[in-house]
Design a protein around this motif. Structure first.
Motif, short mmCIF file in Angstrom:
data_model
loop_
_atom_site.label_atom_id
_atom_site.label_comp_id
_atom_site.label_asym_id
_atom_site.label_seq_id
_atom_site.Cartn_x
_atom_site.Cartn_y
_atom_site.Cartn_z
N PHE A 426 0.72 -1.17 0.15
CA PHE A 426 -0.13 0.04 0.11
C PHE A 426 0.97 1.34 0.02
CE2 PHE A 426 -4.40 -0.66 0.77
CZ PHE A 426 -4.52 -2.02 0.95
N GLY A 427 2.08 0.94 -0.08
CA GLY A 427 2.98 2.20 0.16
C GLY A 427 3.22 3.14 -0.77
N ILE A 428 3.33 4.53 -0.52
CA ILE A 428 3.73 5.35 -1.65
C ILE A 428 5.35 5.18 -1.90
CG2 ILE A 428 1.77 6.82 -1.78
CD1 ILE A 428 3.33 8.95 -0.29
N VAL A 429 5.96 4.59 -0.95
CA VAL A 429 7.32 4.36 -0.77
C VAL A 429 7.53 2.86 -0.82
CG1 VAL A 429 9.43 4.75 0.45
CG2 VAL A 429 7.74 6.54 0.30
N HIS A 430 8.21 2.46 -1.84
CA HIS A 430 8.59 0.80 -1.91
C HIS A 430 9.67 0.49 -0.82
CE1 HIS A 430 10.55 -2.61 -3.31
NE2 HIS A 430 9.39 -2.89 -4.13
N VAL A 431 9.48 -0.58 -0.02
CA VAL A 431 10.15 -1.23 0.68
C VAL A 431 10.77 -2.57 0.34
CG1 VAL A 431 10.88 -1.94 3.21
CG2 VAL A 431 8.93 0.15 2.73
N ASP A 432 12.01 -2.53 0.13
CA ASP A 432 12.59 -4.15 -0.37
C ASP A 432 13.09 -4.56 1.31
OD1 ASP A 432 15.27 -5.36 -2.41
OD2 ASP A 432 14.75 -6.12 -0.34
N TYR A 433 12.30 -5.48 1.51
CA TYR A 433 12.35 -6.12 2.76
C TYR A 433 13.50 -6.87 3.45
CZ TYR A 433 7.17 -4.86 3.06
OH TYR A 433 6.22 -4.10 3.16
N GLY A 434 14.27 -7.22 2.04
CA GLY A 434 15.46 -8.06 2.28
C GLY A 434 16.67 -7.14 2.69
N THR A 435 16.64 -5.99 2.04
CA THR A 435 17.75 -4.81 2.05
C THR A 435 17.32 -3.77 3.28
OG1 THR A 435 16.98 -3.63 0.42
CG2 THR A 435 18.65 -5.33 -0.08
N GLN A 436 16.00 -3.55 3.40
CA GLN A 436 15.21 -2.64 3.96
C GLN A 436 15.50 -1.17 3.01
OE1 GLN A 436 13.08 -2.62 6.14
NE2 GLN A 436 13.19 -4.37 7.13
N THR A 437 15.66 -1.41 2.03
CA THR A 437 15.97 -0.40 1.24
C THR A 437 14.59 0.46 0.79
OG1 THR A 437 17.93 -1.16 0.04
CG2 THR A 437 16.86 0.85 -1.20
N ARG A 438 14.57 1.80 0.91
CA ARG A 438 13.33 2.57 0.52
C ARG A 438 13.36 3.31 -0.82
NH1 ARG A 438 12.95 0.26 5.65
NH2 ARG A 438 11.90 1.69 7.15
N VAL A 439 12.32 3.13 -1.91
CA VAL A 439 12.46 3.80 -2.85
C VAL A 439 10.97 4.54 -3.27
CG1 VAL A 439 12.42 3.46 -5.32
CG2 VAL A 439 14.16 2.03 -4.04
N PRO A 440 10.84 5.89 -3.19
CA PRO A 440 9.81 6.52 -3.30
C PRO A 440 9.28 6.31 -5.06
CG PRO A 440 11.49 8.05 -2.51
CD PRO A 440 12.26 7.05 -3.20
N LYS A 441 7.92 5.70 -4.69
CA LYS A 441 7.31 5.44 -6.06
C LYS A 441 7.00 6.61 -6.95
CE LYS A 441 5.28 1.35 -3.60
NZ LYS A 441 4.10 0.55 -3.15
N ASP A 442 6.27 6.38 -8.11
CA ASP A 442 6.01 7.60 -8.66
C ASP A 442 4.96 8.25 -8.13
OD1 ASP A 442 6.24 6.46 -12.40
OD2 ASP A 442 7.85 6.72 -10.68
N SER A 443 4.13 7.51 -7.48
CA SER A 443 3.02 8.28 -6.44
C SER A 443 3.47 8.89 -5.55
CB SER A 443 2.11 6.99 -5.97
OG SER A 443 2.72 6.25 -5.12
N ALA A 444 4.65 8.50 -5.03
CA ALA A 444 5.16 9.59 -3.86
C ALA A 444 5.71 10.86 -4.59
CB ALA A 444 6.38 9.08 -3.08
#
Ligand SMILES: OC[C@H]1NNC[C@@H](O)[C@@H]1O
Ligand SMILES: [Ca+2]
Length: 456
Positions: A426-444
């Motif tokens: 549901f995030g507007i920011v993507h979370v890679d649960y393996g690395t905990q990296t956050r990537v703002p999606k286009d929606s953000a």
């Protein structure tokens, strides 16, 4: 479409869904720790043990919020961090986390909106009956007071409960949520005790000087299939009766007591058919009817019903065995929920007419779609379309006279989506649960533009 000058733009999360660190700094066990660690309850066997590791990464996450220009951030406090067993002495390290979180938000010029209960009930209280036990309402008021005493000098916006309907009827009705009970009578009692806890806590908060108090509910316009795409469609008598009853059970069951100090007759009737009304004591409704400033509205999709064979008796809807939950003629999100943006304006206008004494805030709205991270980007056009469509309806509700204070997107981060685990994003920011990296999606990035322009 430009929104009012002081319209509040933000995002929402909840403790069990993002924090992780479930055994850190003295945190006690919650019913969601128990439930998620019980095989078969959560998709893919997912738990909130690590989640987004927000407990350790909150400073970076707040940096993200600042980059997006959020004016407000709605989060919940994990009761088991504050009182590991649900009552008694306060765990200083648990409270210290939220103290630092609030200070970090204020330093970023982001207003903290605190939800006191977003489903992570201390297991110790569940062992003593949970929300089906009246005493839990009083334990909740004690917990709320302790938190407010520490944070009330910096936090002005307080939500007592998140979605008491879900806590009661998915937790104790059909059991798809913690604590996984299947007992309509327990569900009805729990709904009442949650409301009692709301009223008692709201009074303690007000006595402590809280500036704005709200009750946050999951709500929806209750429509027949024909009404979904044709607001002028007139339901027949049988359909109109179930629409009225489900609206009473879903929304009025909570807002009528909170705002008017009354229960709809449909709730009393449902209770009489499911364990009786013995739990409703004289004076309770007056206690529940504590003055509040706002109703927080969490909207995702309409509730589509018609007269017909209902759900099995142990389902989430005591008193609705003759109600058929239907599908809408509309596209759906990854949750299978119909996308009906004007359902939001129809709901907000209805609530502003039914409860004119309180302001309204969209405290959750958003969508899960199967996002793809590629070349460091997530082109979530469907989510942008969903949010754009629903924000246009918020604007229309304001134009129609609804006292809308703000909009908080669900959610800032991909997170633990309860029984769906991590497979629903549901995030507007993507979370890679393996690395905990956050990537703002286009929606953000899109949402940042909306906030910057204060509109669409
Ligand atoms: O299902 C999406 C959201 N709905 N309202 C409560 C939140 O905790 C959920 O993640
Ligand atoms: Ca509710």
């Amino acid at each position: 479409m430009i929104f009012p000058e002081d319209f509040v733009w933000g995002a929402a999360t909840a403790s069990y869904q993002i924090e992780g660190a479930v055994k850190e700094d003295g945190r006690g066990q919650s019913i969601w720790d128990t439930f998620s660690h019980t095989p078969g309850n959560v998709a893919d066997g997912d738990t909130g043990d690590v989640a987004c590791d927000h407990y350790h990464r909150y400073k970076d996450d707040i940096g993200l919020m600042r980059e997006l220009g959020l004016a407000a951030y709605r989060f919940s406090i994990a009761w088991p961090r504050i009182q590991p067993d649900g009552e008694g002495s306060i765990n200083p390290r648990g409270l210290a986390f939220y103290d630092k979180l609030v200070d970090e938000l204020l330093a970023a010029e982001i207003s903290p909106y605190v939800t006191l209960y977003h489903w992570d009930l201390p297991q110790g209280l569940e062992d003593r009956g949970g929300w089906a036990n009246r005493d839990t309402a009083y334990r909740f008021a004690d917990y709320a007071q302790a938190v407010h005493e520490r944070l009330g000098d910096r936090v002005s916006d307080w939500a007592t409960l998140n979605e008491p309907w879900v806590s009661a009827f998915l937790g104790y009705g059909n059991g798809v949520h913690a604590p996984g009970r299947r007992d309509p009578a327990y569900a009805m009692r729990s709904a009442h005790h949650l409301l009692l806890g709301h009223g008692l806590a709201a009074r303690r908060l007000r006595e402590g000087g809280a500036q704005r108090i709200m009750l946050v509910v999951n709500s929806a316009p209750v429509l027949t299939p024909a009404q979904v795409n044709d607001p002028s469609a007139v339901p027949d008598e049988a359909d109109a009766a179930v629409v009225h009853r489900i609206h009473a059970l879903l929304t009025r069951q909570f807002l009528d007591p909170a705002v008017y100090g009354t229960y709809p007759e449909e709730v009393i009737e449902a209770a009489e058919r499911n364990g009786g009304t013995g739990h409703i004591q004289d004076g309770d409704l007056a206690l529940i009817n504590a003055p509040i400033d706002l109703v927080g509205v969490n909207y995702y999709n309409p509730c589509v019903v018609e007269a017909g064979p209902g759900l099995p008796a142990d389902a989430a809807w005591p008193g609705s065995e003759d109600v058929k939950f239907a599908t809408a003629d509309a596209p759906t999100t990854a949750m299978g929920w119909p996308i009906v943006p004007d359902g939001l304006s129809r709901l907000l206008v209805r609530l502003s007419q039914d409860y004119p004494q309180v302001g309204l805030m969209v405290t959750e709205n958003g969508a899960a779609f199967d996002d793809v991270l590629e070349h460091g980007r997530v082109h979530d056009a469907q989510r942008v379309a969903y949010l754009d469509g629903h924000l246009r309806e918020v604007w229309r509700a304001i134009e129609a006279g609804a006292d809308l204070r703000g909009y908080l997107v669900w959610s800032l981060l991909d997170n633990f989506e309860w029984a769906e685990g991590y497979r629903r994003r549901f995030g507007i920011v993507h979370v890679d649960y393996g690395t905990q990296t956050r990537v703002p999606k286009d929606s953000a990035l899109w949402y940042r533009g909306v906030i910057g322009r204060n509109g669409l």
